[in-house]
Every structure is written in C-alpha cells, then in structure tokens.
Enzyme design. Structure first.
Site, short mmCIF file in Angstrom:
data_model
loop_
_atom_site.label_atom_id
_atom_site.label_comp_id
_atom_site.label_asym_id
_atom_site.label_seq_id
_atom_site.Cartn_x
_atom_site.Cartn_y
_atom_site.Cartn_z
N ARG A 64 21.41 18.60 45.23
CA ARG A 64 20.22 18.00 44.60
C ARG A 64 20.62 16.97 43.55
NH1 ARG A 64 16.34 20.46 40.41
NH2 ARG A 64 14.41 19.24 40.67
N HIS A 68 19.39 13.07 43.39
CA HIS A 68 18.66 12.57 42.22
C HIS A 68 19.43 11.45 41.53
CE1 HIS A 68 15.36 15.72 41.40
NE2 HIS A 68 15.71 15.78 42.68
N ASP A 69 20.75 11.47 41.61
CA ASP A 69 21.53 10.38 41.03
C ASP A 69 21.35 9.10 41.83
OD1 ASP A 69 23.47 9.14 39.30
OD2 ASP A 69 24.90 9.31 40.95
N ASN A 96 14.03 16.16 36.46
CA ASN A 96 15.44 16.55 36.36
C ASN A 96 15.71 17.66 35.37
OD1 ASN A 96 16.23 14.71 38.28
ND2 ASN A 96 16.86 13.14 36.82
N PRO A 163 10.94 10.86 44.73
CA PRO A 163 9.85 11.35 45.58
C PRO A 163 9.39 12.72 45.10
CG PRO A 163 11.83 10.85 46.87
CD PRO A 163 12.20 10.67 45.45
N HIS A 193 17.07 20.69 52.02
CA HIS A 193 16.32 21.79 51.43
C HIS A 193 16.71 23.14 52.03
CE1 HIS A 193 12.78 19.05 49.94
NE2 HIS A 193 13.85 19.00 49.17
N THR A 194 17.53 23.12 53.07
CA THR A 194 18.01 24.38 53.63
C THR A 194 18.77 25.20 52.58
OG1 THR A 194 19.30 25.40 55.41
CG2 THR A 194 20.15 23.35 54.52
N ASP A 246 14.30 27.98 52.59
CA ASP A 246 14.42 28.57 53.93
C ASP A 246 15.09 29.94 53.79
OD1 ASP A 246 17.17 28.78 54.70
OD2 ASP A 246 17.18 26.92 55.81
N THR A 248 17.66 31.45 55.09
CA THR A 248 19.13 31.54 55.05
C THR A 248 19.63 30.61 53.96
OG1 THR A 248 19.25 29.86 56.80
CG2 THR A 248 19.33 32.17 57.48
N ASP A 253 22.04 25.13 57.57
CA ASP A 253 21.71 25.19 59.00
C ASP A 253 20.40 24.45 59.24
OD1 ASP A 253 19.74 26.92 58.02
OD2 ASP A 253 20.85 28.72 58.56
#
Length: 323
Positions: A64, A68-69, A96, A163, A193-194, A246, A248, A253
């Site tokens: 993340r 973000h950078d 942030n 975003p 986002h996994t 998610d 896992t 994945d």
C-alpha cells in the site's frame, strides 16, 4: 522540398520528445546497482522478510505504501518524509494516516548506508520491498527497474488525489488514466487488495442508509453485508474493527477477484469493478486464471514504478528527511 522544409520544426520536435522519453527510460535499469551496490536487493529482501515474520501485517502495508507513494508525485519516496513545523507531509494526509511500517524502509536504508553509502535511493527501496512482499506471500516475482531519485517535496494536501474506496469505475479509470495507466492496470493493481485490511470507516456507508431506496448497497452479497454490519455496529467503540479484503489475507492470490464476483468486495470501488462492462470481463478473467492475474499484476507494477521518475532528485541519507 518546400513541404519538407515546412515540416522540419515538427520532425525536430518529435525527435526531441523521443530523445527525452528514451533518456527517461534509460534512467531505470534492472542492473542499476550491479557495480555500485550488488548486495542491495539481498539486504532489502532479508530486512523485509524478517520484519514480516515479526509482524504479518508488513506485506500489505508495504504494498500500500508503494501505491500511495507513486500515485501522488510519482515514485519519489515523498510518502516517507516527515512533516515539519512549516509543512504537513503526505504521510499525515487523511488517506495516509493509516499507513504503517515505515520502520521497515528505515531499517533497510540504515543497512544499505553502511554497506553502500549514498548509493541506494529510498524510492528504490520501496519498489524492491513491494516486489519482495508480493513474492514472499506467494505472488509473482519481477525484475524491478532501479535508478529512481528521491524527491524533496511532500504535501499532505495532494493526497486528495488518491483514488477513494467510494469511487465508481468512471472515476477510477480517469484517476488511473491521468497517470498513464489503463483499465487493465486498474483492475490488476486492485488485486493488490488480496493482502489488505480495512477499518469500518472505509466501507460502513455501504451497510446502512445507503440510499433512499436501499438500506444496504444492493451490489453486496446479503449474508456478507449482514456479517459486516455485526463487525461494524453503530455506535462502534472498537476503533480497530474492520474486515480483511479477502479470506486468504496473508497469501497473494486471485481470491480477491473471486470475492468480487461473489458480491463480497469490501470497498464500493472493489465491487464496482464487477458492475461495469469495461472492467467486468477482466475481473472474471482474473478470477478464473490466477497465472493470468499474476502476469498482468507484475506488468502493471513495473508501469506503476515508472511513474514520475526524475533525475533531478537526490539519494537521501535518511528516508524521513531531505538532505
């Protein structure tokens, strides 16, 4: 001959633009530190690995941090700079405030300064560390292009350009396009986002009083929404309450995409990817084929890592401070 003479300034302009573009590309090289600091990637990888063993949240936080950078001023480590009495820096901007694990980058930088003084930039450390946390979590490995320089400017106000988790697909596409990233990049990078976790504040608007017609966001799986409502009650006294993006969460994945297909995307921006014809087919493709997702994610991370690369920066001695 007259026609060619008239067009000469045009061709000269194109030549100059191509030359600048090629020079910009040449500034990044997978073998950039081969002669000056050949042990750089090993030092970073060991540091990230040890930190992840100590704190399993590190991989998601580093990934993340990289996003973000790069999304504000390009990949220049501006997100690492501390605020000063005269300036509120990016890391203290609203999106942030929840960024963590800056110490991982600081520790790697300290070891690199001992091994190869004034050589490896902080922004290259973030890029390499982001690759490493993905690979060590079971995801793809790619060669990180290196040679970025650290920026000297960091403004909290500019984080408004990140975003938001409430964005619809048109807003997401526009945001990514402004940075030279396409629709496939948008969907592939969303797959990061996994490894993610979100506090209730980022998605609770979907759970109650969603609209004048629907109490809950109708795009959500009903049982899933009910479970989230229990985790995020009103009023909510647990500031740490939230949901993994998610099931896992420690494994990189394609489960994130399977969740979205099942109506179990946590963010509105996640679930929106299934509801729009421009992104739905990519979500479904990645949900079916993990290897395809891995290939596209790696390619998009290379593109993301090339944003805003400049030769007019510096190699910071400490990542939190300009030289």
């Amino acid at each position: 001959m007259v026609v060619l003479a008239r067009n000469k300034p045009f061709f000269l302009t194109i030549f100059i633009l191509l030359t600048r573009l090629l020079c910009s590309k040449a500034a990044l090289d997978a073998h950039y530190y081969d002669q000056t600091c050949p042990q750089a990637e090993k030092i970073i990888q060991e540091n990230v690995h040890n930190a992840s063993i100590y704190d399993p949240k590190v991989p998601a936080r580093i990934l993340r941090m990289f996003f973000h950078d790069c999304f504000i001023r390009g990949c220049d480590a501006s997100v690492l700079l501390d605020s000063t009495p005269q300036n509120k820096a990016e890391k203290d901007g609203p999106p942030n405030i929840s960024l963590r694990s800056f110490y991982v980058i600081d520790d790697a930088k300290m070891k690199l300064e001992h091994a190869c003084p004034r050589t490896v930039s902080c922004t290259d450390i973030i890029a390499i560390a982001a690759r490493d946390v993905v690979a060590m979590s079971g995801g793809p490995f790619w060669n990180v292009l290196k040679g970025r320089k650290d920026g000297r400017v960091s403004r909290a106000a500019e984080t408004i350009n990140l975003p938001a988790p409430t964005f619809n697909v048109s807003q997401l596409i526009q945001s990514f396009a402004q940075r030279g990233l396409g629709v496939k990049d948008l969907v592939a990078l969303s797959g990061g986002h996994t490894l993610g976790f979100s506090h209730c504040s980022s998605f609770e608007a979907r759970l109650r009083n969603f609209s004048s017609v629907h109490d809950m966001d109708p795009s959500m799986n009903t049982q899933f929404a009910g479970m989230l409502r229990k985790k995020c009650p009103k009023p909510n006294k647990d500031r740490n309450a939230g949901q993994f993006l998610d099931p896992t969460t420690s494994t990189f994945d394609n489960n994130y995409f399977k969740q979205v297909v099942a109506g179990k995307g946590v963010f509105g921006s996640d679930q929106a990817l299934l509801g729009d014809y421009r992104t739905r087919w990519i979500v479904e493709s990645f949900a079916r084929d993990q290897n395809l997702f891995f290939r596209e994610f790696a390619a998009s991370m290379v593109k993301l890592g090339s944003l805003g690369v400049t030769e007019n920066g510096e190699v910071r001695l400490k990542c939190r401070l300009v030289n």
